[in-house]
Design a protein around this motif. Structure first.
Motif, PDB file in Angstrom:
ATOM      1  N   SER A  73     -20.831  -5.406   7.591  1.00  0.00           N
ATOM      2  CA  SER A  73     -19.811  -6.459   7.452  1.00  0.00           C
ATOM      3  C   SER A  73     -18.841  -6.132   6.320  1.00  0.00           C
ATOM      4  N   VAL A  74     -18.380  -4.868   6.318  1.00  0.00           N
ATOM      5  CA  VAL A  74     -17.486  -4.371   5.287  1.00  0.00           C
ATOM      6  C   VAL A  74     -16.209  -3.877   5.940  1.00  0.00           C
ATOM      7  N   VAL A  75     -15.062  -4.217   5.347  1.00  0.00           N
ATOM      8  CA  VAL A  75     -13.770  -3.727   5.835  1.00  0.00           C
ATOM      9  C   VAL A  75     -13.391  -2.503   5.002  1.00  0.00           C
ATOM     10  N   ASN A  76     -13.197  -1.366   5.671  1.00  0.00           N
ATOM     11  CA  ASN A  76     -12.829  -0.136   4.974  1.00  0.00           C
ATOM     12  C   ASN A  76     -11.323   0.058   4.886  1.00  0.00           C
ATOM     13  N   SER A  77     -10.595  -0.395   5.899  1.00  0.00           N
ATOM     14  CA  SER A  77      -9.138  -0.210   5.880  1.00  0.00           C
ATOM     15  C   SER A  77      -8.469  -1.264   6.749  1.00  0.00           C
ATOM     16  N   VAL A  78      -7.203  -1.534   6.419  1.00  0.00           N
ATOM     17  CA  VAL A  78      -6.399  -2.495   7.174  1.00  0.00           C
ATOM     18  C   VAL A  78      -5.067  -1.818   7.493  1.00  0.00           C
ATOM     19  N   HIS A  79      -4.657  -1.863   8.765  1.00  0.00           N
ATOM     20  CA  HIS A  79      -3.468  -1.147   9.199  1.00  0.00           C
ATOM     21  C   HIS A  79      -2.414  -2.107   9.761  1.00  0.00           C
ATOM     22  N   ARG A  80      -1.186  -1.603   9.873  1.00  0.00           N
ATOM     23  CA  ARG A  80      -0.054  -2.322  10.483  1.00  0.00           C
ATOM     24  C   ARG A  80       0.241  -3.640   9.764  1.00  0.00           C
ATOM     25  N   LEU A  81       0.105  -3.622   8.440  1.00  0.00           N
ATOM     26  CA  LEU A  81       0.388  -4.828   7.664  1.00  0.00           C
ATOM     27  C   LEU A  81       1.849  -5.231   7.735  1.00  0.00           C
ATOM     28  N   GLU A  82       2.728  -4.276   8.045  1.00  0.00           N
ATOM     29  CA  GLU A  82       4.151  -4.591   8.153  1.00  0.00           C
ATOM     30  C   GLU A  82       4.418  -5.605   9.259  1.00  0.00           C
ATOM     31  N   GLU A  83       3.527  -5.701  10.238  1.00  0.00           N
ATOM     32  CA  GLU A  83       3.731  -6.629  11.355  1.00  0.00           C
ATOM     33  C   GLU A  83       3.479  -8.078  10.961  1.00  0.00           C
ATOM     34  N   LEU A  84       2.889  -8.296   9.788  1.00  0.00           N
ATOM     35  CA  LEU A  84       2.645  -9.667   9.325  1.00  0.00           C
ATOM     36  C   LEU A  84       3.931 -10.357   8.880  1.00  0.00           C
TER      37      LEU A  84
ATOM     38  N   LYS B 228     -12.014   1.310   0.583  1.00  0.00           N
ATOM     39  CA  LYS B 228     -13.114   2.176   0.100  1.00  0.00           C
ATOM     40  C   LYS B 228     -14.079   1.401  -0.804  1.00  0.00           C
ATOM     41  N   PRO B 229     -14.849   0.484  -0.222  1.00  0.00           N
ATOM     42  CA  PRO B 229     -15.715  -0.391  -1.024  1.00  0.00           C
ATOM     43  C   PRO B 229     -16.741   0.380  -1.847  1.00  0.00           C
ATOM     44  N   ALA B 230     -17.171  -0.231  -2.923  1.00  0.00           N
ATOM     45  CA  ALA B 230     -18.183   0.372  -3.795  1.00  0.00           C
ATOM     46  C   ALA B 230     -19.463   0.639  -3.013  1.00  0.00           C
ATOM     47  N   GLY B 231     -19.993   1.842  -3.171  1.00  0.00           N
ATOM     48  CA  GLY B 231     -21.282   2.183  -2.588  1.00  0.00           C
ATOM     49  C   GLY B 231     -21.289   2.492  -1.114  1.00  0.00           C
ATOM     50  N   SER B 232     -20.160   2.263  -0.420  1.00  0.00           N
ATOM     51  CA  SER B 232     -20.172   2.462   1.035  1.00  0.00           C
ATOM     52  C   SER B 232     -18.840   2.899   1.614  1.00  0.00           C
ATOM     53  N   GLY B 233     -17.818   3.103   0.772  1.00  0.00           N
ATOM     54  CA  GLY B 233     -16.500   3.474   1.289  1.00  0.00           C
ATOM     55  C   GLY B 233     -16.546   4.765   2.080  1.00  0.00           C
ATOM     56  N   LEU B 234     -15.961   4.759   3.248  1.00  0.00           N
ATOM     57  CA  LEU B 234     -16.068   5.888   4.164  1.00  0.00           C
ATOM     58  C   LEU B 234     -15.325   7.119   3.670  1.00  0.00           C
ATOM     59  N   ARG B 235     -15.790   8.268   4.103  1.00  0.00           N
ATOM     60  CA  ARG B 235     -15.117   9.542   3.895  1.00  0.00           C
ATOM     61  C   ARG B 235     -13.902   9.608   4.816  1.00  0.00           C
ATOM     62  N   THR B 236     -12.810  10.199   4.329  1.00  0.00           N
ATOM     63  CA  THR B 236     -11.635  10.454   5.162  1.00  0.00           C
ATOM     64  C   THR B 236     -11.561  11.949   5.441  1.00  0.00           C
ATOM     65  N   PRO B 237     -11.661  12.368   6.706  1.00  0.00           N
ATOM     66  CA  PRO B 237     -11.652  13.805   7.013  1.00  0.00           C
ATOM     67  C   PRO B 237     -10.279  14.416   6.713  1.00  0.00           C
ATOM     68  N   PRO B 238     -10.191  15.747   6.562  1.00  0.00           N
ATOM     69  CA  PRO B 238      -8.907  16.391   6.295  1.00  0.00           C
ATOM     70  C   PRO B 238      -7.930  16.197   7.446  1.00  0.00           C
ATOM     71  N   HIS B 239      -6.678  15.921   7.077  1.00  0.00           N
ATOM     72  CA  HIS B 239      -5.650  15.665   8.088  1.00  0.00           C
ATOM     73  C   HIS B 239      -4.277  15.744   7.440  1.00  0.00           C
ATOM     74  N   GLN B 240      -3.242  15.720   8.275  1.00  0.00           N
ATOM     75  CA  GLN B 240      -1.855  15.543   7.848  1.00  0.00           C
ATOM     76  C   GLN B 240      -1.357  14.244   8.464  1.00  0.00           C
ATOM     77  N   ASP B 241      -0.697  13.415   7.685  1.00  0.00           N
ATOM     78  CA  ASP B 241      -0.262  12.111   8.181  1.00  0.00           C
ATOM     79  C   ASP B 241       0.681  12.221   9.377  1.00  0.00           C
ATOM     80  N   ASN B 242       1.514  13.252   9.402  1.00  0.00           N
ATOM     81  CA  ASN B 242       2.487  13.336  10.490  1.00  0.00           C
ATOM     82  C   ASN B 242       1.850  13.698  11.822  1.00  0.00           C
TER      83      ASN B 242
END
Length: 203
Positions: A5-16, A53-67
């Motif tokens: 019951s942990v939120v790691n990330s929130v996306h598309r906030l611009e739509e709010l 990235k919560p304390a004790g449980s924040g997920l790993r982000t694999p290598p990538h390029q944003d584009n």
């Protein structure tokens, strides 16, 4: 993370279209900073995200390029990564390649990496050297859409929250053919069918 019951990330906030968030961005001059860095008078804020990235449980982000996700022309634009907590090696701050990429490298689809649908295989990164900045609350790290980066799991007792503002030049356009293919793959991972009608094809 439904199990914890942990939120790691929130996306598309611009739509709010949130007035507080809009005022926060305006009052702190982020668009002016983007204008300076992109060398244009009218940068486009095309995405707002929060990586918690919560304390004790924040997920790993694999290598990538944003584009690889944005599918824009050129280097895709820039990310202003605003630290909402002190961030560094102790709680999984991003690591960036020390060389400047001028093109996309191969990304492979991934359905078993939560929070990421396509990644760069580690076997292609063996010669890379990495830079991991240490940020205080309120500091901003900046990278463009072709810089390879990743982060480790946050095993510390401290969260590593960051607010991400993604800007591009007005002449930096999206390749919708490539973008629609990416979204189709993304939705299939979650068992959903992607409809192109759900995307506003502007810019």
């Amino acid at each position: 993370d439904n199990d914890r019951s942990v939120v790691n990330s929130v996306h598309r906030l611009e739509e709010l279209n949130d007035p507080f968030l809009a005022s926060f961005i305006h009052d702190n001059g982020f668009s002016e900073l983007a204008s300076l860095l992109l060398d244009c008078s009218d940068p486009v804020l095309f995405s707002i995200q929060a990586f918690l990235k919560p304390a004790g449980s924040g997920l790993r982000t694999p290598p990538h390029q944003d584009n690889a996700y944005w599918c824009h022309s050129g280097n895709g634009g820039i990310t202003l990564w605003l630290a909402l907590d002190n961030a560094g090696p102790h709680n999984g701050m991003m690591k960036y390649t020390t060389f400047s990429n001028d093109s996309l490298v191969n990304h492979v689809p991934s359905s078993n990496t939560p929070g990421s649908s396509q990644v760069i295989e580690w076997s292609t990164l063996e010669s890379c050297e990495w830079l991991q900045p240490t940020l205080n609350i309120g500091d901003v790290a900046v990278h463009h859409g072709l810089i390879i980066h990743f982060s480790e799991v946050n095993t510390s007792n401290n969260p590593r929250r960051g607010l991400l503002l993604n800007y591009r030049r007005p002449d930096c356009k999206r390749d919708y053919n490539r973008y629609n293919k990416y979204l189709t793959r993304l939705e299939s991972i979650y068992g959903r069918k992607y409809s192109q009608d759900s995307i506003h094809q502007k810019g």
